[in-house]
Design a protein around this motif. Structure first.
Motif, short mmCIF file in Angstrom:
data_model
loop_
_atom_site.label_atom_id
_atom_site.label_comp_id
_atom_site.label_asym_id
_atom_site.label_seq_id
_atom_site.Cartn_x
_atom_site.Cartn_y
_atom_site.Cartn_z
N PHE A 59 -1.44 7.58 -11.49
CA PHE A 59 -2.52 6.68 -11.09
C PHE A 59 -2.57 5.47 -12.02
O PHE A 59 -2.61 4.33 -11.58
N THR A 60 -2.52 5.73 -13.31
CA THR A 60 -2.54 4.65 -14.29
C THR A 60 -1.34 3.73 -14.12
O THR A 60 -1.47 2.51 -14.15
N ASP A 61 -0.17 4.32 -13.90
CA ASP A 61 1.04 3.52 -13.70
C ASP A 61 0.92 2.64 -12.46
O ASP A 61 1.32 1.47 -12.48
N LEU A 62 0.38 3.17 -11.38
CA LEU A 62 0.20 2.40 -10.15
C LEU A 62 -0.78 1.24 -10.35
O LEU A 62 -0.55 0.12 -9.89
N VAL A 63 -1.86 1.50 -11.07
CA VAL A 63 -2.85 0.45 -11.34
C VAL A 63 -2.22 -0.65 -12.19
O VAL A 63 -2.36 -1.84 -11.90
N MET A 64 -1.49 -0.25 -13.22
CA MET A 64 -0.86 -1.25 -14.10
C MET A 64 0.19 -2.06 -13.34
O MET A 64 0.32 -3.26 -13.57
N ALA A 65 0.92 -1.45 -12.43
CA ALA A 65 1.90 -2.18 -11.63
C ALA A 65 1.20 -3.21 -10.75
O ALA A 65 1.68 -4.34 -10.60
N GLU A 66 0.06 -2.85 -10.16
CA GLU A 66 -0.69 -3.79 -9.33
C GLU A 66 -1.23 -4.95 -10.16
O GLU A 66 -1.21 -6.10 -9.72
N ILE A 67 -1.68 -4.66 -11.36
CA ILE A 67 -2.18 -5.71 -12.24
C ILE A 67 -1.04 -6.68 -12.60
O ILE A 67 -1.21 -7.89 -12.58
N SER A 68 0.12 -6.12 -12.87
CA SER A 68 1.29 -6.97 -13.18
C SER A 68 1.63 -7.88 -12.02
O SER A 68 1.94 -9.06 -12.19
N LYS A 69 1.57 -7.35 -10.81
CA LYS A 69 1.84 -8.16 -9.60
C LYS A 69 0.83 -9.30 -9.49
O LYS A 69 1.19 -10.43 -9.17
N GLN A 70 -0.44 -8.99 -9.73
CA GLN A 70 -1.50 -10.01 -9.62
C GLN A 70 -1.31 -11.09 -10.68
O GLN A 70 -1.55 -12.27 -10.41
N ASN A 71 -0.87 -10.72 -11.86
CA ASN A 71 -0.67 -11.69 -12.95
C ASN A 71 0.49 -12.63 -12.65
O ASN A 71 0.52 -13.74 -13.16
N GLU A 72 1.44 -12.20 -11.83
CA GLU A 72 2.55 -13.06 -11.47
C GLU A 72 2.09 -14.25 -10.63
O GLU A 72 2.69 -15.31 -10.65
N PHE A 73 1.02 -14.08 -9.87
CA PHE A 73 0.50 -15.13 -9.00
C PHE A 73 -0.40 -16.12 -9.72
O PHE A 73 -0.76 -17.15 -9.18
N VAL A 74 -0.79 -15.80 -10.92
CA VAL A 74 -1.71 -16.66 -11.67
C VAL A 74 -0.99 -17.74 -12.41
O VAL A 74 0.06 -17.86 -12.74
#
Length: 74
Positions: A59-74
Motif C-alpha cells: 500500500f505504501t509503495d503504491l501511494v509513493m508511486a502515485e505521488i512520484s507520478k503527480q510530481n512529474e507533472f508539476v
C-alpha cells in the motif's frame, strides 16, 4: 471543571463537531486527566472501526508511486 462525555470525545475523534467545540475540547485536554483518558479510549474504539490493510508495505509503495507520478507533472 466541566468534563466532556465519552460520546463527545468520540465525536471529536470522528471529526463530527464544529470548530469552536473542537477548540474548546482541545484546550480542555491540557488540564484534565479524566477527559484525556476518555479521549484515548475514543481513539482506540475509532481505530478498531477503520479498515485493515491487507499488505501495508505494498500500500505504501503504491501511494509513493502515485505521488512520484503527480510530481512529474508539476
Amino acid at each position: 471543571m466541566k468534563h466532556y462525555s465519552y460520546d463527545e470525545w468520540l465525536s471529536y475523534v470522528k471529526d463530527d463537531i464544529n470548530v469552536k467545540t473542537r477548540e474548546e475540547q482541545e484546550s480542555h485536554l491540557y488540564t484534565c486527566d479524566h477527559c484525556l483518558e476518555q479521549y484515548l479510549q475514543a481513539i482506540t474504539e475509532h481505530e478498531l472501526s477503520l479498515p485493515v490493510l491487507s499488505n501495508e508495505t505494498s500500500f505504501t509503495d503504491l501511494v509513493m508511486a502515485e505521488i512520484s507520478k503527480q510530481n512529474e507533472f508539476v
